[in-house]
Design an enzyme around this catalytic site. Structure first.
Site, PDB file in Angstrom:
ATOM      1  N   CYS A  27       8.583  36.506  13.507  1.00 18.17           N
ATOM      2  CA  CYS A  27       9.491  37.613  13.106  1.00 18.17           C
ATOM      3  C   CYS A  27       9.101  38.031  11.620  1.00 18.17           C
ATOM      4  O   CYS A  27       8.243  37.304  10.904  1.00 18.17           O
ATOM      5  CB  CYS A  27      10.797  37.013  13.052  1.00 18.17           C
ATOM      6  SG  CYS A  27      11.326  35.672  11.991  1.00 18.17           S
ATOM      7  N   CYS A  62      16.783  32.591  19.544  1.00 13.95           N
ATOM      8  CA  CYS A  62      17.726  31.705  18.655  1.00 13.95           C
ATOM      9  C   CYS A  62      18.695  32.741  18.052  1.00 13.95           C
ATOM     10  O   CYS A  62      19.808  32.411  17.383  1.00 13.95           O
ATOM     11  CB  CYS A  62      17.220  30.872  17.463  1.00 13.95           C
ATOM     12  SG  CYS A  62      15.958  29.959  17.991  1.00 13.95           S
ATOM     13  N   CYS A  71      12.585  36.275  19.616  1.00 13.14           N
ATOM     14  CA  CYS A  71      13.294  35.228  18.984  1.00 13.14           C
ATOM     15  C   CYS A  71      14.405  34.772  19.907  1.00 13.14           C
ATOM     16  O   CYS A  71      15.438  35.752  20.131  1.00 13.14           O
ATOM     17  CB  CYS A  71      13.893  35.433  17.583  1.00 13.14           C
ATOM     18  SG  CYS A  71      14.828  34.139  17.019  1.00 13.14           S
ATOM     19  N   CYS A 104      11.832  30.374   9.241  1.00 12.61           N
ATOM     20  CA  CYS A 104      11.942  30.579  10.812  1.00 12.61           C
ATOM     21  C   CYS A 104      13.376  30.080  10.942  1.00 12.61           C
ATOM     22  O   CYS A 104      13.511  28.722  11.189  1.00 12.61           O
ATOM     23  CB  CYS A 104      10.875  29.554  11.410  1.00 12.61           C
ATOM     24  SG  CYS A 104      11.101  29.624  13.270  1.00 12.61           S
TER      25      CYS A 104
END
Length: 118
Positions: free
Chosen positions: A77, A58, A56, A86
């Site tokens: 995830c 972010c 990920c 998300c």
């Protein structure tokens, strides 16, 4: 175009294909602002190349390699797989205020965003 650029484009195309197929399979949608989607897919592709896994992009990690091995934040995830949550806003449920109606993204959009980040 160098062989590195060719590999980057292949990885970007692979992450694009993954995101589109996963959105369709899970009945989720991309953000109404496709530049958000493009930035996330580019980040996933970069991590896939650098770390061997689409970690990920972010989140902040103290140790990305350890996180890859842990697998919790590898896309999709655990929160996404378990609850359709998300953090990156890549996969949004239809009732999300930011959800668009697209489950596909043009390669040109990805390339434009990638070029603007360089």
């Amino acid at each position: 175009m160098t062989s590195s650029d060719t590999q980057n484009n292949k990885t970007l195309a692979a992450m694009k294909n993954f995101a589109e197929q996963y959105a369709k399979r899970t009945d989720t949608y991309f953000c109404s602002d496709l530049s958000v989607t493009a930035v996330v897919i580019e980040g996933l592709a970069r991590h896939k190349e650098e770390l061997g896994s689409p970690l990920c992009p972010c989140r902040h990690y103290e140790d990305k390699e350890a996180e890859v091995k842990n697998t919790f934040w590898n896309c999709p995830c655990v929160p996404m797989r378990e609850r359709k949550e998300c953090h990156c806003m890549l996969f949004l449920t239809p009732d999300n205020d930011f959800a668009g109606d697209a489950q596909d993204i043009p390669m040109e959009t990805l390339e434009e965003v990638k070029a603007s980040m360089a």
